[in-house]
Design a protein around this motif. Structure first.
Motif, mmCIF file in Angstrom:
data_model
loop_
_atom_site.group_PDB
_atom_site.id
_atom_site.type_symbol
_atom_site.label_atom_id
_atom_site.label_comp_id
_atom_site.label_asym_id
_atom_site.label_seq_id
_atom_site.Cartn_x
_atom_site.Cartn_y
_atom_site.Cartn_z
ATOM 1 N N SER A 190 0.833 -1.103 0.066
ATOM 2 C CA SER A 190 -0.048 -0.125 -0.039
ATOM 3 C C SER A 190 0.926 1.362 -0.063
ATOM 4 C CB SER A 190 -0.961 -0.201 1.245
ATOM 5 O OG SER A 190 -0.061 0.135 2.242
ATOM 6 N N LEU A 191 0.221 2.327 -0.461
ATOM 7 C CA LEU A 191 1.012 3.580 -0.570
ATOM 8 C C LEU A 191 1.009 4.306 0.861
ATOM 9 C CD1 LEU A 191 -0.498 4.974 -3.868
ATOM 10 C CD2 LEU A 191 1.755 4.225 -3.512
ATOM 11 N N PRO A 192 2.153 5.009 1.089
ATOM 12 C CA PRO A 192 1.851 5.749 2.470
ATOM 13 C C PRO A 192 0.664 6.827 2.336
ATOM 14 C CG PRO A 192 3.785 6.528 1.032
ATOM 15 C CD PRO A 192 3.280 5.216 0.355
ATOM 16 N N ARG A 193 0.285 6.914 3.726
ATOM 17 C CA ARG A 193 -1.107 7.736 3.491
ATOM 18 C C ARG A 193 -0.696 9.292 4.207
ATOM 19 N NH1 ARG A 193 -6.047 5.330 6.660
ATOM 20 N NH2 ARG A 193 -6.516 4.192 4.555
ATOM 21 N N SER B 188 -15.006 6.150 14.769
ATOM 22 C CA SER B 188 -14.075 5.500 14.075
ATOM 23 C C SER B 188 -12.588 5.994 14.418
ATOM 24 C CB SER B 188 -14.156 5.224 12.766
ATOM 25 O OG SER B 188 -14.322 6.526 11.912
ATOM 26 N N MET B 189 -11.597 5.365 13.802
ATOM 27 C CA MET B 189 -10.401 5.962 13.928
ATOM 28 C C MET B 189 -9.719 5.654 12.412
ATOM 29 S SD MET B 189 -7.893 3.130 16.178
ATOM 30 C CE MET B 189 -7.896 1.339 15.482
ATOM 31 N N MET B 190 -8.563 6.613 12.417
ATOM 32 C CA MET B 190 -7.863 6.318 10.928
ATOM 33 C C MET B 190 -6.211 6.493 11.205
ATOM 34 S SD MET B 190 -8.284 8.691 7.776
ATOM 35 C CE MET B 190 -9.757 7.760 7.493
ATOM 36 N N MET B 191 -5.480 5.828 10.566
ATOM 37 C CA MET B 191 -4.098 5.748 10.861
ATOM 38 C C MET B 191 -3.499 6.495 9.587
ATOM 39 S SD MET B 191 -3.814 3.969 13.495
ATOM 40 C CE MET B 191 -2.277 3.652 13.704
ATOM 41 N N TYR B 192 -2.285 7.171 9.857
ATOM 42 C CA TYR B 192 -1.455 7.902 9.085
ATOM 43 C C TYR B 192 -0.204 7.747 8.871
ATOM 44 C CZ TYR B 192 -0.514 11.041 12.837
ATOM 45 O OH TYR B 192 0.001 11.528 14.074
ATOM 46 N N ASP B 193 0.441 7.912 8.054
ATOM 47 C CA ASP B 193 1.983 8.033 7.857
ATOM 48 C C ASP B 193 2.409 9.284 7.861
ATOM 49 O OD1 ASP B 193 2.692 5.115 7.007
ATOM 50 O OD2 ASP B 193 1.200 5.649 5.723
ATOM 51 N N TYR B 194 1.896 10.249 7.370
ATOM 52 C CA TYR B 194 2.268 11.712 7.563
ATOM 53 C C TYR B 194 0.788 12.396 7.749
ATOM 54 C CZ TYR B 194 6.612 10.386 5.258
ATOM 55 O OH TYR B 194 7.865 9.989 5.135
#
Length: 431
Positions: free
Chosen positions: A2-5, A96-102
Motif C-alpha cells: 500500500s502507498l503511504p497515507r 472510528s479511527m484512522m491511521m496515517y504515515d504523515y
C-alpha cells in the motif's frame, strides 16, 4: 504494497489548497486524504461583505467532495476529535479511527469568545470569523438600520487577525452612507493594538498613518491598548491600558451593533498534547513546517505557533495572512515529496505577507517581505484600486478551489496586481 497515507486535517483556506499541492507534488506516490468537519469550503476573506449583504453565502461556497474526488483525493467529513501523535492515529467524530504515515494539520483556530464575558454570537456581539456568523450578522445589521444608534467594532485582547476588524468598520461606514443614516451612527474602534495600523506586525510601511487618516476622515473614534472586561446587552466595558500595564482610563461604550474579533487558540483535537502544541494549543513547527518532536507531522496556517513581534501593554498576536499560508503550503508539499524520496526536507516558507484590506469604496494594501521584521520589502498603499483588486482576487481564489488547481494565486496577485517583480514562495535551506 500500500502507498503511504498523507492526511490533511482541515479544509479551510490552507488545508484545501494543501491537499491539491501535496497531490501534485507526490504524483501518485502517496494516498492523500482530507479530514474535515464540513463538506464545504468558504472564502472567509469575503465574510465582511456577507455581513452587509454585498455577498450571499452561497456565492463564496465550494462543495468539496466532488472536487476532491475529481483530483483523486480522499475526503472524510466527520471531523477529528483527537490526534494521537505517538500512535499515528486520529479519532474521528463518528467513533472510528484512522491511521496515517504523515499528518498535515491545517485546522485553523478555535474562536475564544468565552475568554471575554458576553462576547460573540452567543453573547452580545456579532462575528465575521465564519460565514454562518456573518450571515447572522447581516440579519442583525438589517434590524439595527431600522433603529440606528452607536456601533463598536474591533479586536479583543489576544487577537491576532486585525485586518477584518478594520475592513468591517470601514465597510459599515460605506454601507451606512449608502443608506443615508451614517449621521445617526457614532462609531468607535476598540483594539488591543498599541496603535492604529499595528496589525500584529508592528505596522507595515505607513499603515499607521494610512489607517489613522481613514478613521479620521470617516469620523471613527478609537481606543488602543484596549482590554475588554465584559460586554452587556448594549454596553461594552473597556480598560485602556498604559505602557506600564496600569489602567489609564475606563470606558463604558454604548452600542446597538458590535463586531469584535476574538483571540484564537488551538482546536480541541490537538489542545494540550505535549510536544505537539504550545500552551495556547498552537502547533509547534520548525523552519520546514515540521513538528520538532513528531517528525511525520507538518502544520500550516492559523494553527501554527508564531511568537508575538514583541511585548505590548495588551497581548497582541501575529496574523497568518493568505500569502504566508500559501508559502507554508508549498513548502510542506515539497518537503513531503522529498521525504517520499528518502531525503530530508529542505524547503523553507518565505512567510511574506500580501494583504488587501477593502473598505467598500477604497482600501489599503500592504506587502511585508518577510512578514516578521526587519524586512526587505515594507510597503503600503491605498486607493479605490484595492477594492477592485480584492473583488478580482475573490473570483481567482474561489475558481482555484472549485477547479482543484495548485497554482499559487497569492503570488500571482503580488506579481500582476501589485506589480512586484519577485516574491518567492519558498527558499532552499539546509536540512
Amino acid at each position: 504494497m500500500s502507498l503511504p497515507r498523507i492526511i490533511v486535517l482541515g479544509a479551510g483556506l490552507g488545508g484545501t489548497i494543501a491537499a491539491y499541492e501535496i497531490r501534485e507534488a507526490t504524483k501518485g506516490r502517496a494516498e492523500v486524504m482530507v479530514v474535515s468537519d464540513t463538506d464545504d469550503y468558504w472564502f472567509v476573506p469575503s465574510n465582511p461583505w456577507v455581513a452587509v449583504r454585498w455577498r450571499e453565502p452561497d456565492a463564496i461556497r465550494v462543495h468539496l467532495p466532488p472536487v476532491m474526488k475529481k483530483r483523486g483525493i480522499g475526503f472524510i467529513n466527520v471531523g477529528c476529535t483527537r490526534v494521537h501523535p505517538t500512535e499515528n492515529r486520529l479519532d474521528l467524530g463518528d467513533g472510528s479511527m484512522m491511521m496515517y504515515d504523515y499528518l498535515v494539520i491545517a485546522t485553523g483556530p478555535e474562536l475564544a469568545f468565552d475568554e471575554v464575558k458576553g462576547l460573540g454570537p452567543d453573547g452580545h456581539t456579532v462575528s465575521v470569523c465564519r460565514t454562518d456568523h456573518a450571515s447572522h450578522a447581516a440579519d442583525d445589521f438589517d434590524a439595527f438600520c431600522a433603529n440606528p444608534c452607536p456601533i463598536v467594532v474591533g479586536a479583543a485582547q489576544g487577537a491576532s487577525c486585525f485586518g477584518p476588524a478594520y475592513e468591517f468598520a470601514l465597510i459599515l461606514d460605506t454601507e451606512l452612507r449608502k443608506r443615508k443614516i451614517r449621521d445617526q451612527v457614532p462609531m468607535t474602534f476598540v483594539t488591543s493594538e498599541p496603535y492604529i495600523g499595528h496589525l500584529g506586525l508592528d505596522g507595515v510601511g505607513d499603515t499607521k498613518g494610512l489607517l489613522e487618516s481613514e478613521m479620521r476622515n470617516r469620523h471613527i473614534k478609537w481606543v488602543t491598548n484596549a482590554r475588554i472586561t465584559g460586554v452587556d446587552d448594549g454596553m461594552m466595558h473597556v480598560e485602556e491600558v498604559a505602557e506600564d500595564g496600569t489602567v489609564k482610563k475606563a470606558h463604558d461604550l454604548p452600542f446597538g451593533y458590535s463586531m469584535i474579533l476574538p483571540a484564537f487558540r488551538g482546536v480541541k483535537a490537538v489542545f494540550g498534547i505535549e510536544g505537539l502544541t504550545n500552551p495556547r494549543g498552537f502547533i509547534l513547527a520548525d523552519k520546514h513546517q515540521r513538528n520538532p518532536n513528531f517528525k511525520n507531522i507538518y502544520s500550516l496556517g492559523v494553527c501554527v505557533a508564531i511568537p508575538p513581534i514583541g511585548p505590548t501593554p495588551v497581548p497582541v498576536g501575529v496574523p497568518k495572512t493568505g500569502f504566508m499560508i500559501e508559502s507554508m503550503v508549498t513548502a510542506v508539499a515539497h518537503n513531503l515529496a522529498s521525504e517520499l524520496d528518502g531525503k530530508d526536507p529542505c524547503e523553507i516558507p518565505s512567510w511574506n505577507a500580501v494583504c488587501l484590506a477593502d473598505f467598500g469604496d477604497g482600501g489599503v494594501a500592504f506587502v511585508a517581505q518577510p512578514q516578521i521584521p526587519p524586512r526587505n520589502v515594507n510597503w503600503a498603499s491605498q486607493g479605490k484600486w484595492v477594492h477592485l483588486a480584492k473583488v478580482g482576487f475573490e473570483k481567482y481564489f474561489i475558481h482555484k478551489v472549485r477547479s482543484g488547481t495548485s497554482e499559487p494565486l497569492y503570488e500571482k496577485l503580488a506579481l500582476q496586481v501589485l506589480g512586484i517583480n519577485k516574491l518567492k514562495q519558498t527558499t532552499k535551506g539546509a536540512a
